[in-house]
Design a protein around this motif. Structure first.
Motif, short mmCIF file in Angstrom:
data_model
loop_
_atom_site.label_atom_id
_atom_site.label_comp_id
_atom_site.label_asym_id
_atom_site.label_seq_id
_atom_site.Cartn_x
_atom_site.Cartn_y
_atom_site.Cartn_z
N ALA A 20 1.28 3.90 -2.77
CA ALA A 20 0.64 5.93 -2.79
C ALA A 20 2.20 6.54 -2.96
O ALA A 20 1.33 7.65 -3.96
CB ALA A 20 1.14 6.49 -1.15
N LEU A 36 -5.41 1.78 -11.22
CA LEU A 36 -6.53 1.37 -9.51
C LEU A 36 -7.93 1.17 -10.42
O LEU A 36 -9.03 0.15 -9.55
CB LEU A 36 -6.39 2.36 -9.26
N HIS A 68 0.91 6.44 -7.09
CA HIS A 68 -0.15 7.07 -6.98
C HIS A 68 0.32 9.24 -7.26
O HIS A 68 -0.18 9.56 -8.20
CB HIS A 68 -0.71 7.11 -6.46
N CYS A 72 -0.37 11.01 -1.07
CA CYS A 72 -1.38 9.90 -1.28
C CYS A 72 -1.58 9.24 -0.26
O CYS A 72 -1.03 8.74 0.33
CB CYS A 72 -0.96 9.14 -2.56
N ILE A 115 -3.81 5.59 1.25
CA ILE A 115 -4.37 4.64 0.29
C ILE A 115 -4.67 4.53 2.03
O ILE A 115 -4.05 4.10 2.88
CB ILE A 115 -3.51 3.95 0.47
N GLU A 175 0.76 -1.39 0.07
CA GLU A 175 -0.09 0.08 0.18
C GLU A 175 0.81 1.46 -0.39
O GLU A 175 0.49 2.27 -0.76
CB GLU A 175 -1.07 -0.17 0.83
N ILE A 189 -8.66 -1.99 -1.38
CA ILE A 189 -8.29 -0.58 -0.70
C ILE A 189 -9.02 0.41 -1.60
O ILE A 189 -10.25 -0.15 -2.76
CB ILE A 189 -7.08 -0.44 -2.21
N SER A 192 -7.95 5.64 -2.64
CA SER A 192 -6.93 6.62 -2.51
C SER A 192 -6.26 8.29 -3.29
O SER A 192 -7.10 8.53 -4.19
CB SER A 192 -5.84 5.90 -3.93
#
Length: 136
Positions: free
Chosen positions: A51, A125, A54, A80, A82, A47, A89, A92
């Motif tokens: 992050a 995503l 992203h 970011c 998450i 995760e 998830i 985001s």
């Protein structure tokens, strides 16, 4: 363009440990474990890496759109967050702080929305996932 990363895991979920290595070797045998993912432990976790991907991808996409609109960027910082809930998830969330010369808030917000929708990680995503598996 293709990029890759490799994960190696040894042991059970809770007592085992893994190492991640990226093609560029920016991550090289980087530790990850149950503790680093779900508790407090040394190393990274999937995760956190999502992050980072992203926030980095979005920031580059936003800078491209701002530059294309002929504005001068002093800085863009994107955090970011998450959220992993019950093994999924669910969000985001990107928090952006930018200094851009001459841009209005309305234009900036439009470019942020455009970047959010069009950066490759945002698109990922919602992507189809495929797998090739071999049992040794």
């Amino acid at each position: 363009m293709k990029r890759n990363a490799t994960a190696v895991w040894n042991g059970s979920l809770k007592e085992g440990a893994g190492k991640l290595t990226t093609q560029s070797t920016t991550l090289k045998d980087t530790q990850y474990s149950f503790k680093s993912r779900f508790e407090e432990g040394v190393g990274t976790n999937p995760e956190e890496l999502i992050a980072a991907a992203h926030s980095g991808c979005f920031t580059m996409q936003l800078s491209a759109y701002i530059t294309e609109a002929s504005f001068e960027i002093e800085s863009i910082e994107t955090k970011c967050d998450i959220d992993l809930v019950d093994g999924t998830i669910i969000t985001s969330h990107l928090t952006v702080n930018a200094k851009v010369n001459g841009i209005t808030d309305d234009v900036f917000q439009q470019l942020v929305t455009k970047a959010e929708k069009n950066c490759p990680i945002s698109k990922l995503l919602n992507a189809a996932i495929s797998t090739t598996a071999t049992l040794a």
